[in-house]
Design a protein around this motif. Sequence first.
Motif: not given
Length: 436
Positions: A303, A370, A373-378, A381
Amino acid sequence: MSVALAAVAALGLAACGSGNSSDSSGDASAGSTGAYTPKEGGAGGDVGVFTWWAEGSEKKGLDALVSEFEKQYPNDKFVNLAVAGGAGSNAKAKLASDLANGNPPGSFQGHAGAELTDYILADPPQIEPVNDVINALGGEKVFPKDLLDRLTVDGNIYSVPSNIHRANVVWANPKVLDKAGISETPKDIKGWIADMDKVKKSGVNTPLSIGGTWTQVQLFETVLMADLGAEKYAGLFDGSTKWDSEEVKTAVNDFKTLLTYTNKASDGDDWPDATNMVIDGKAAYNVMGDWAVAEFEAKGAKDGEDYVYFPVPGTDGVFDFLADSFTLPKGAPNPDGTKDWLMLVGSADGQKAFNLAKGSIPARTDVPADDFPKYQQSAMESFKSDTIASSIAHGAAAPLAWTDDISKATAKFYSTKDADGFLKDLTAAADKNVVK
Ligand code: GAL
């Protein structure tokens, strides 16, 4: 009333009961208030599960669910009935014939929204309410009400959601963009097309990769969202936005222009070939649901280094929604075994294991962000704050017959590039499927 309108009318009717009597019959009336109690270790017997997660990263997602199932329900035996082909391109026909021939699987993957109503409103109905399973899982305390509404007809909930995917995502190769001198994300389709010219000038022949017909339908739906906005886009499915309106004409022409920047595709081309073109630097962009991120990760791509992502230009703030969800077919060979599967699919452990491997986000709201990973956190949101729009290609917006008509019109357009003909076909499909 058409099936589509029935589906729309069904929104808002979710009646999630809160009783606590045990019920495992799968019967509609009994199921609406009871809560299912699985037998310790599972009911025993085979549980045949029908999906199209047969290969690559999608199979890894299914495998993650299966290993949780084996842990929690050791008495049951998972039988994999997967049929390969992204978006169910081959699976759906096989499923339709199995259901018509009275040979239902233990459970099958369906899309939340209009597509599911096909099975519910079929005469006779092809799936059973699973209110008791949803109640046992925590109902509205753990699943978003909007999502439960999309699984509900006449107060009954007919499937257990495993995940939520976003379809309006552009996956891009940052090195290719760099070489073309592109440093900013375009704001709309026009700006995106201008960037594609830059990519071409930098020596990359395929700015935008595509696969077979369903991937083109998905690309087209995102262009419709960009050019109409989420509200008018939603109106396409309840008759309040006309398919021959100026905005749809603009979208068709934009789609036509975008297709001049793509590789040549045959109907059967599956999606990993198209996403791989981005990772391999053969294309700058691909529009794909976020199952792509699982494929990238499985290939060791990083990523931010090997791929970047943004909403299809013009759709920032819109979440092109689809959700997979599992059913209890009428006449399923081992209904209690099926309910064990559904309990696992809807559990926090099952959703964490599955969605980590699949690229999607949990349908449940109590799985900690938490852990992802980053993509799924975004994506989590965005799902909370964006306007939700329903995917055509993945069954959320329209019933199967209408989606099929749109797919046929898109396949024809891909070969003729006749914009007027496409508009006529789309309008005829809407006339046939929406009762005015
Ligand atoms: C969708 C499905 C996703 C993913 C995708 C590609 O229809 O909902 O989970 O499998 O097809 O095959």
